[in-house]
Write a protein that holds these residues in place. Structure first.
Motif, short mmCIF file in Angstrom:
data_model
loop_
_atom_site.label_atom_id
_atom_site.label_comp_id
_atom_site.label_asym_id
_atom_site.label_seq_id
_atom_site.Cartn_x
_atom_site.Cartn_y
_atom_site.Cartn_z
N HIS A 17 8.27 1.19 7.49
CA HIS A 17 9.05 0.83 8.68
C HIS A 17 8.77 1.73 9.89
O HIS A 17 9.29 1.47 10.97
CB HIS A 17 10.54 0.89 8.35
CG HIS A 17 10.94 -0.02 7.22
ND1 HIS A 17 11.41 0.45 6.01
CD2 HIS A 17 10.91 -1.36 7.12
CE1 HIS A 17 11.67 -0.57 5.22
NE2 HIS A 17 11.37 -1.68 5.85
N ASP B 99 9.95 4.42 2.82
CA ASP B 99 10.70 3.85 3.94
C ASP B 99 9.97 4.09 5.27
O ASP B 99 9.76 3.17 6.06
CB ASP B 99 12.09 4.49 3.97
CG ASP B 99 13.08 3.75 4.87
OD1 ASP B 99 12.69 2.76 5.52
OD2 ASP B 99 14.25 4.17 4.91
N TYR C 42 13.01 -1.01 -1.69
CA TYR C 42 11.90 -1.26 -0.76
C TYR C 42 10.99 -2.29 -1.41
O TYR C 42 10.08 -1.97 -2.16
CB TYR C 42 11.16 0.05 -0.47
CG TYR C 42 12.07 1.12 0.08
CD1 TYR C 42 12.72 0.95 1.30
CD2 TYR C 42 12.31 2.29 -0.63
CE1 TYR C 42 13.59 1.92 1.79
CE2 TYR C 42 13.16 3.27 -0.13
CZ TYR C 42 13.80 3.07 1.07
OH TYR C 42 14.64 4.02 1.57
#
Length: 421
Positions: free
Chosen positions: A199, A195, A224
């Motif tokens: 991101h 993650d 994801y």
């Protein structure tokens, strides 16, 4: 004020007890814990007892409250801190206090009256003095509990470093637009790392995630996705290495033989560490994230590459306060969503047994709501249990609407309807 808490008395000796908290002093804060996420570090403390570096030697007489990934609300504030905190404030705690006289002291390991697996706690002056009591502005308490594990991940990414040839300068952080591999990366902490890698502020160009459990890899890939990663400029691949004969060359093929700039190792397995070393590029950074229980854990390292190719190794144990503030900020803005880490829900009554058996329980994070009584239940089992229990039937519907993930709506429903402890 009476509290119920899980306390550590010795090796494999965890007890859920009710006892009286002393009145708070002028430099202390009384607080109610709402949620705590169980960590493998608590398991290590529980099995090692006073042999653990963070656990005091006299726990047989002065037991400590376990749990360090917690979130709650302030109840009463001592005079010294009334200009900074007030009753009703939501909070979370950075457990890495880094005290000068005891650098290993931490809530959840070292203190009699503060730990995550309790209904009420006393936050000592040291926590506030170190700026480790953090206000939490989010709506869902469980995100506050996940701020600590996310801070560990963020801290690891910050601790990695690279160099410039001919200059004795360490450029901190993973390499943006570089090649990254996360080995044994489909577990709960690996999910958080995926993650943050995709991101976060410095996404790699290539991210390869390995594991030997196809079910975990499939779950990671469904949360994801390659499509979402591509939108952020990341080519994401999930690889099951269980049946690959030559894992080293297979992984290197993703980089056309160049190697990876950043390799994270998320399981304390010698062969995995040695694989990470073998797939490093020039100036590659091996980040040993997984903390071993064995103090003699070791692995072979290619020192030819250390000398001529500037490969290097780093490791971190937890994050710092800045890392935790970043985690809270990223969650508040919806940039990262560590809810994917959570696979089980339980009440305070199941903490002792769950902690002592943590390595044997499949799945990801076990989230505890400390003021309720509830067996440990996998989110994927809600629907089946809902056939006999309307509480789980409704929770199953809620999480199904949320891509199978725990969420604020589920938390609110559970806190409102579950049996109080």
């Amino acid at each position: 004020m009476k509290t119920k808490a899980v306390r550590l008395y010795g090796k494999n000796d965890l007890r859920l007890e009710e006892f009286e908290l002393p009145p708070i002093r002028e430099d202390e804060i009384l607080a109610k814990v709402i949620s705590d996420s169980l960590c493998m570090s608590s398991y290590k403390a529980a099995i090692q007892g006073s042999d653990h570096k963070r656990v005091p030697k006299d726990i047989d007489k002065n037991p400590v409250i376990i749990g360090h990934e917690f979130c709650g609300q302030i109840v009463e504030v001592g005079k010294k801190w009334q200009d900074k905190f007030k009753p009703g404030d939501k909070f979370t705690v950075q457990p890495a206090l880094n005290l000068k006289d005891n650098p290993y002291a931490a809530p959840g390991y070292s203190f009699q009256y503060i730990g995550g697996d309790a209904t009420y706690i006393i936050i000592p002056n040291e926590v506030m003095e170190q700026n480790c009591l953090l206000k939490y502005e989010g709506d869902a308490f469980f995100y506050g509990s996940l701020a600590e594990p996310m801070s560990c991940i963020i801290g690891a990414f910050h601790a990695s470093y690279h160099t410039q040839q001919g200059k004795y300068i360490h450029i901190m952080g993973t390499l943006e637009n570089g090649f990254m591999a996360i080995l044994a990366g489909a577990g709960p902490m690996g999910l958080g790392a995926i993650d943050y890698a995709v991101h976060g502020p410095k996404p790699p160009k290539l991210l390869v995630v390995t594991d030997i459990n196809q079910e975990r890899l499939d779950r990671a890939a469904s949360i994801y996705t390659q499509e979402d990663a591509k939108k952020h400029g990341v080519d994401l691949y999930y690889v099951n290495t269980a049946n690959i004969d030559d894992v080293e060359n297979y992984l290197l093929s993703f980089t056309d033989g160049r190697g990876f700039d950043d390799v994270f190792v998320f399981a304390p397995v010698r062969e995995l560490v040695e694989l990470a070393d073998k797939i490093l590029a020039r100036d590659g950074c091996l980040n040993f994230f997984a903390g071993p229980s064995d103090p003699n854990f070791s692995a072979l390292l290619n020192f030819y590459n250390v000398h001529y190719n500037s490969t290097h190794v780093v490791g971190t144990s937890g994050g710092n306060t800045d890392d935790m503030i970043e985690a809270l900020d990223l969650m508040a803005k919806g940039i990262v969503n560590p809810a994917a880490m959570i696979t089980h829900i339980g009440g305070l009554n199941c903490v002792a047994q769950t902690t002592l058996n943590l390595p044997k329980i499949p799945g990801g994070k076990k989230l505890i709501y400390t003021n309720i009584e509830l067996e440990l239940v996998a989110i994927e089992d809600f629907k089946e249990k809902g056939k006999e229990n309307p509480l789980f039937a409704e929770l199953a519907k809620i999480v199904e609407r949320n891509n199978g993930l725990w969420c604020k709506e589920a938390e609110d429903f559970l806190l409102e309807n579950a049996k109080k402890i």
